[in-house]
Design an enzyme around this catalytic site. Structure first.
Site, PDB file in Angstrom:
ATOM      1  N   HIS A   1      59.936  82.075  37.228  1.00  0.00           N
ATOM      2  CA  HIS A   1      59.624  82.512  38.592  1.00  0.00           C
ATOM      3  C   HIS A   1      58.115  82.551  38.830  1.00  0.00           C
ATOM      4  O   HIS A   1      57.626  82.094  39.868  1.00  0.00           O
ATOM      5  CB  HIS A   1      60.234  83.886  38.855  1.00  0.00           C
ATOM      6  CG  HIS A   1      61.711  83.922  38.628  1.00  0.00           C
ATOM      7  ND1 HIS A   1      62.591  83.153  39.355  1.00  0.00           N
ATOM      8  CD2 HIS A   1      62.466  84.624  37.734  1.00  0.00           C
ATOM      9  CE1 HIS A   1      63.827  83.376  38.931  1.00  0.00           C
ATOM     10  NE2 HIS A   1      63.778  84.261  37.951  1.00  0.00           N
TER      11      HIS A   1
ATOM     12  N   HIS B   1      61.478  74.716  43.282  1.00  0.00           N
ATOM     13  CA  HIS B   1      60.458  75.579  43.881  1.00  0.00           C
ATOM     14  C   HIS B   1      59.056  75.166  43.437  1.00  0.00           C
ATOM     15  O   HIS B   1      58.113  75.188  44.236  1.00  0.00           O
ATOM     16  CB  HIS B   1      60.707  77.043  43.489  1.00  0.00           C
ATOM     17  CG  HIS B   1      61.803  77.683  44.265  1.00  0.00           C
ATOM     18  ND1 HIS B   1      62.181  78.995  44.079  1.00  0.00           N
ATOM     19  CD2 HIS B   1      62.606  77.216  45.237  1.00  0.00           C
ATOM     20  CE1 HIS B   1      63.165  79.294  44.899  1.00  0.00           C
ATOM     21  NE2 HIS B   1      63.442  78.229  45.606  1.00  0.00           N
TER      22      HIS B   1
ATOM     23  N   ALA C   1      56.050  80.712  37.521  1.00  0.00           N
ATOM     24  CA  ALA C   1      55.606  79.323  37.532  1.00  0.00           C
ATOM     25  C   ALA C   1      55.307  78.820  38.940  1.00  0.00           C
ATOM     26  O   ALA C   1      54.311  78.130  39.172  1.00  0.00           O
ATOM     27  CB  ALA C   1      56.659  78.434  36.870  1.00  0.00           C
ATOM     28  N   ASP C   2      56.163  79.154  39.913  1.00  0.00           N
ATOM     29  CA  ASP C   2      55.903  78.700  41.283  1.00  0.00           C
ATOM     30  C   ASP C   2      55.148  79.743  42.099  1.00  0.00           C
ATOM     31  O   ASP C   2      54.435  79.397  43.041  1.00  0.00           O
ATOM     32  CB  ASP C   2      57.204  78.306  41.982  1.00  0.00           C
ATOM     33  CG  ASP C   2      58.178  79.453  42.163  1.00  0.00           C
ATOM     34  OD1 ASP C   2      57.998  80.229  43.107  1.00  0.00           O
ATOM     35  OD2 ASP C   2      59.132  79.564  41.385  1.00  0.00           O
ATOM     36  N   GLN C   3      55.244  81.023  41.731  1.00  0.00           N
ATOM     37  CA  GLN C   3      54.563  82.062  42.502  1.00  0.00           C
ATOM     38  C   GLN C   3      53.040  81.970  42.393  1.00  0.00           C
ATOM     39  O   GLN C   3      52.321  82.339  43.317  1.00  0.00           O
ATOM     40  CB  GLN C   3      55.032  83.447  42.039  1.00  0.00           C
ATOM     41  CG  GLN C   3      56.493  83.729  42.362  1.00  0.00           C
ATOM     42  CD  GLN C   3      57.004  84.994  41.688  1.00  0.00           C
ATOM     43  OE1 GLN C   3      56.293  85.611  40.882  1.00  0.00           O
ATOM     44  NE2 GLN C   3      58.226  85.374  41.987  1.00  0.00           N
TER      45      GLN C   3
END
Length: 306
Positions: free
Chosen positions: A245, A271, A247-249
């Site tokens: 999570h 994402h 990783a894309d945030q």
């Protein structure tokens, strides 16, 4: 258009002194006219459903970093549900990394909120930046030095839901040679019964990898623990320096930073791909994926360029 999406658009509009048209539930077309500059201040929103407060917080955060003064956000809705960042993950994983990039921010859970009633209360405070965000480099996972967790249960003390999630998490991790410290929180303030679990691994190189899941009718405490622990261990085994999570945030903040950000991801999810495409198209940041390595050359946005 869902209620939480509309609130996110309205929030952006308020911070940018802009104007919206067509902002209604079910609308097929929405027109957004941004204003000049970004304003800070105190803002309050009640989503009115169990829609994600964390998604709304994530939406206003980058705007608040470049606002003209400190901002405080009071957001009411859902804090723990499937398919949205949990408040625990934001507190314990995402925000510590953004602080390393130079941001000053704080997130408090004033009351938990779950599906379907919502009613959770989140408070976010953000100070504007004095300069551009700093890039971050996480190229080596290193040895796990600590694993900690948070088990929350609302109105479920008699069923020992939080206690069962905690003990099962510790047991499963111990079976893999990992000793964990899991905090148990019994809550009586939420509008309904609910639960959530987060487990975080911190490595010697400063990496934070987390996994979490919310409770749900028919979802046993032991199964929640099993899912969370297995997700965390899967990400660790890949050698990644971020979880699936995070990783894309991190992509948006890396794209705004000055310089090159590099980190290893467990897998290239949809994402990740879509966020990389967006920061290229909208911000002009240069991005690259080589295997599990993400490189982002940020635009170095300064506060006076907002």
């Amino acid at each position: 258009m869902r209620p939480q999406h509309l609130e996110a658009l309205r929030a952006c509009c308020m911070l940018s002194k802009g104007h919206l048209e067509g902002d209604e539930v079910g609308s097929q077309e929405i027109y957004y006219f941004p204003g000049k500059g970004l304003r800070g201040g105190s803002f309050s929103w009640d989503i009115g459903t169990a829609g994600s407060t964390t998604m709304l917080a994530f939406t206003v955060l980058p705007l608040a970093l470049f606002a003209d003064k400190e901002s405080s956000f009071s957001i009411v809705g859902g804090l723990f549900q499937d398919f949205a960042p949990s408040a625990f993950h934001m507190q314990e994983v995402l925000f510590p990394l953004i602080r390393r990039m130079g941001a000053e921010l704080d997130l408090k859970i004033l009351r938990p909120g779950y599906v379907p009633e919502g009613g959770g209360h989140l408070q976010l405070k953000v100070k504007p930046l004095n300069g551009p965000l700093e890039p971050i480099r996480l190229l080596k996972q290193g040895k796990v030095k600590e694993v900690r967790g948070i088990c929350l249960a609302s109105h479920l003390e008699e069923q020992k839901v939080a206690e069962r999630m905690a003990r099962q998490s510790e047991k499963l991790l111990m079976e893999h040679g990992v000793r964990a410290r899991v905090q148990v929180i019994e809550d009586a303030t939420a509008l309904q019964k609910g639960a959530a679990l987060l487990v975080v691994a911190e490595t010697e190189t400063g990496c934070l990898l987390g996994a979490d899941q919310a409770g749900k009718r028919g979802r046993r405490s032991e199964n929640i623990a099993r899912f969370v622990v297995s997700s965390l261990l899967e990400d660790i085994r890949t050698g990644a320096t971020t979880d699936r999570h995070l990783a894309d945030q991190l992509i948006l903040f890396a794209a705004l930073a000055e310089g090159r950000t590099e980190y290893l991801i467990p897998m290239a999810t949809d994402h990740v791909q879509s966020n990389l495409w967006l920061v290229q198209k909208i911000l002009g940041a240069k991005t690259e994926i080589q295997g599990n390595l993400i490189r982002i050359d940020g635009i170095g946005l300064k506060p006076n360029e907002k």
